[in-house]
Enzyme design. Structure first.
Site, short mmCIF file in Angstrom:
data_model
loop_
_atom_site.label_atom_id
_atom_site.label_comp_id
_atom_site.label_asym_id
_atom_site.label_seq_id
_atom_site.Cartn_x
_atom_site.Cartn_y
_atom_site.Cartn_z
N CYS A 47 3.89 9.64 0.47
CA CYS A 47 2.34 9.84 0.42
C CYS A 47 2.16 10.78 -0.77
O CYS A 47 2.95 11.91 -0.91
CB CYS A 47 1.94 10.31 1.58
N HIS B 190 8.83 7.62 7.89
CA HIS B 190 9.50 7.49 6.70
C HIS B 190 11.01 8.25 6.77
O HIS B 190 11.28 8.58 7.84
CB HIS B 190 8.55 8.57 5.72
N ARG C 77 0.78 -1.14 0.16
CA ARG C 77 0.12 0.02 0.03
C ARG C 77 0.94 1.22 -0.15
O ARG C 77 1.15 1.98 -1.05
CB ARG C 77 -0.94 -0.36 1.30
N ASP C 78 1.58 1.59 1.07
CA ASP C 78 2.19 2.65 1.35
C ASP C 78 3.51 2.80 0.21
O ASP C 78 3.93 3.84 -0.42
CB ASP C 78 2.93 2.74 2.71
N HIS D 19 5.55 4.69 12.67
CA HIS D 19 5.41 4.69 10.95
C HIS D 19 6.26 5.84 10.54
O HIS D 19 5.91 6.89 10.41
CB HIS D 19 4.03 4.90 10.86
N ASN E 93 9.01 4.72 3.10
CA ASN E 93 9.29 4.46 4.51
C ASN E 93 10.63 3.90 4.83
O ASN E 93 11.25 3.42 3.93
CB ASN E 93 8.19 3.10 4.73
P1 HMG Z 1 -13.62 13.71 -1.95
O1 HMG Z 1 -13.48 14.13 -3.24
O2 HMG Z 1 -13.60 15.02 -1.04
O3 HMG Z 1 -14.93 12.83 -1.56
O4 HMG Z 1 -12.64 12.75 -1.40
P2 HMG Z 1 -16.31 12.95 -1.96
O5 HMG Z 1 -16.92 12.21 -0.69
O6 HMG Z 1 -16.73 14.51 -2.19
O7 HMG Z 1 -16.64 12.12 -3.13
C1 HMG Z 1 -16.12 12.23 -4.55
C2 HMG Z 1 -16.25 10.93 -5.28
O8 HMG Z 1 -15.16 10.17 -4.81
C3 HMG Z 1 -17.63 10.41 -5.56
O9 HMG Z 1 -17.82 9.94 -6.43
C4 HMG Z 1 -17.53 9.27 -4.45
O10 HMG Z 1 -18.31 8.31 -4.53
C5 HMG Z 1 -15.90 8.86 -4.62
P3 HMG Z 1 -18.33 10.65 -7.93
O11 HMG Z 1 -19.59 10.93 -7.46
O12 HMG Z 1 -17.53 11.67 -8.21
O13 HMG Z 1 -18.16 9.48 -9.15
N1 HMG Z 1 -15.42 8.27 -3.20
C6 HMG Z 1 -14.67 7.09 -3.27
N2 HMG Z 1 -14.52 6.06 -4.35
C7 HMG Z 1 -13.60 5.11 -3.72
N3 HMG Z 1 -13.49 4.87 -2.99
C8 HMG Z 1 -13.75 5.69 -1.74
C9 HMG Z 1 -14.38 6.96 -1.81
N4 HMG Z 1 -14.97 7.92 -1.34
C10 HMG Z 1 -15.52 8.74 -2.06
N5 HMG Z 1 -13.36 5.34 -0.52
C11 HMG Z 1 -11.38 11.19 -0.30
C12 HMG Z 1 -12.39 12.24 -0.30
C13 HMG Z 1 -11.00 10.76 1.43
C14 HMG Z 1 -12.17 10.02 -0.92
C15 HMG Z 1 -10.00 11.34 -0.99
O14 HMG Z 1 -9.71 12.43 -0.36
C16 HMG Z 1 -9.02 10.12 -0.83
O15 HMG Z 1 -9.39 9.29 -1.69
N6 HMG Z 1 -8.02 10.67 -0.76
C17 HMG Z 1 -6.95 9.47 -0.71
C18 HMG Z 1 -5.93 9.90 0.09
C19 HMG Z 1 -4.79 8.85 0.20
O16 HMG Z 1 -4.79 7.71 -0.11
N7 HMG Z 1 -3.44 9.53 0.68
C20 HMG Z 1 -2.64 8.38 0.89
C21 HMG Z 1 -2.56 7.47 1.95
S1 HMG Z 1 -2.41 8.12 3.56
C22 HMG Z 1 -0.55 7.99 3.84
O17 HMG Z 1 -0.03 7.42 3.05
C23 HMG Z 1 -0.15 8.33 5.10
C24 HMG Z 1 0.16 7.07 5.92
O18 HMG Z 1 1.11 6.20 5.48
C25 HMG Z 1 0.71 7.50 7.50
C26 HMG Z 1 1.83 8.48 7.28
O19 HMG Z 1 2.76 8.23 6.60
O20 HMG Z 1 1.67 9.41 8.01
C27 HMG Z 1 -1.29 6.18 6.43
MG MG Z 2 3.16 6.55 5.41
#
Ligand code: HMG
Ligand code: MG
Length: 301
Positions: A242, A211, A17-18, A209, A251
């Site tokens: 990210c 990086h 994933r990450d 966690h 990471n």
């Molecule tokens: P948004 O655009 O604000 O959401 O995104 P919305 O509720 O307004 O929906 C917009 C569209 O997205 C709609 O579809 C929803 O159905 C769809 P449309 O009507 O336009 O066709 N939608 C989804 N589709 C699939 N799966 C879902 C989903 N939710 C809504 N779950 C949202 C909000 C959270 C979805 C968006 O901002 C997003 O997906 N962000 C992804 C962020 C991400 O993955 N970041 C990386 C991971 S975090 C990380 O790496 C940090 C970590 O490793 C820890 C660290 O290192 O600190 C964990």
């Molecule tokens: Mg991370």
């Protein structure tokens, strides 16, 4: 102060994933599955295999359901997936997951960039997942990002990290992983942050966690290990980053963490040679550099 190193450490492997979410070229689902199988074979007990986020935001994770459908249950590996909201949780539920990870941050600006809402709104989204998770017997793990600094807000108060961590535990997360998302921390700062969090949340409910953007992650982990925190997230070959954290690179590499822990007499249950092969496999497939020093050494020996 007495050093309280754990006798064993649980590694949560996050490379599928990450490690892969930020890679721009398309990676075949079969390659991801092969990586997962190799990691299971190396003795990884906890493996974050995909994320059910918006495919428009993170296209690399668009095949999450395919991965889950093709993945065979493993007798000793617990699979988990990242979910940002109820929609992601429901998609994951359809695929029969037993555990999900939810995520928020200690920085308002990062939360906006990453998931398009405030910290409090993200906690409400997480709260909405908790009852269906309970009803379906699904464990929920939490993440707090930007615990040692934010690419947009800069300094982050440890008290805010503690507040958000405590909120996740109170919502029902069995554990919260503290993310140095942009690898900006240094050992004494990491230790001070962890000590502040430990004032409200016990060590057995915390994970690290970190990086490795600035090459500090191992040192930061070492500094926090003596506080008794015994769960570490890592990514084979040091892959990762990210998409919504400017400048975030990989990471900490799992191979390097496991080498350090075994050298300290701390058990992980992981076969380091097999782990290095998994790291070698994925870097060969991606045509990228192996960021693990130990992995690179083991694969040339
Ligand atoms: P948004 O655009 O604000 O959401 O995104 P919305 O509720 O307004 O929906 C917009 C569209 O997205 C709609 O579809 C929803 O159905 C769809 P449309 O009507 O336009 O066709 N939608 C989804 N589709 C699939 N799966 C879902 C989903 N939710 C809504 N779950 C949202 C909000 C959270 C979805 C968006 O901002 C997003 O997906 N962000 C992804 C962020 C991400 O993955 N970041 C990386 C991971 S975090 C990380 O790496 C940090 C970590 O490793 C820890 C660290 O290192 O600190 C964990
Ligand atoms: Mg991370």
């Amino acid at each position: 102060m007495t050093k309280n190193y754990p006798q064993s450490v649980r590694i949560v492997e996050v490379s599928p994933r990450d490690g892969l979410q930020n890679i721009k070229t398309e990676i075949p689902t079969e390659t991801k599955l092969e990586l997962i199988n190799k990691l299971c074979d190396a003795g990884i007990s906890d493996l974050e295999v995909a994320s059910f986020v918006s495919p428009k935001w993170v296209p690399q994770m668009a095949d999450a359901a395919d991965i889950l459908r093709q993945l065979k249950p493993h007798p000793t590996t617990n699979y988990t997936v990242l979910t940002p909201n109820l929609k992601g949780f429901e998609r994951a539920l359809e695929c029969g997951v037993k555990e999900v990870a939810v995520f928020t941050a200690a920085s308002e600006a990062f939360t906006q960039k990453n998931i398009n809402c405030t910290i409090d709104e993200s906690l409400q989204r997480i709260e909405a997942i908790m009852q269906p998770a309970l009803d379906n017997n699904i464990r929920v793990r939490g993440y707090v990002s930007c615990v040692l600094g934010c690419p947009y807000d800069g300094h982050i108060d440890a008290s805010e990290v503690a507040r958000v961590t405590k909120a996740l535990i109170e919502l029902g997360c069995y554990e919260v992983s503290l993310g140095d998302t942009i690898g900006i921390g240094t050992p004494l700062k990491a230790q001070a942050m962890a000590k502040t969090v430990l004032e409200t949340v016990p060590a057995d409910k915390l994970a690290l966690h970190f990086h490795d953007t600035r090459g500090q992650a191992l040192a930061n982990l070492f500094a926090c290990l003596e506080l008794g925190i015994a769960t570490i997230d890592a990514s084979v070959a040091g892959l990762g980053g990210c998409p919504y954290a400017k400048g975030a690179s990989g990471n900490v590499s799992t191979e390097d963490v496991v080498y350090m822990l075994h050298g300290m007499g701390i058990k992980t249950g992981i076969d380091l040679d097999k782990l290095a092969l998994a790291g070698h496999y994925i870097t060969q497939q991606l045509g990228c550099q192996n960021n693990s020093r130990i992995g690179a050494v083991l694969c040339t020996e």
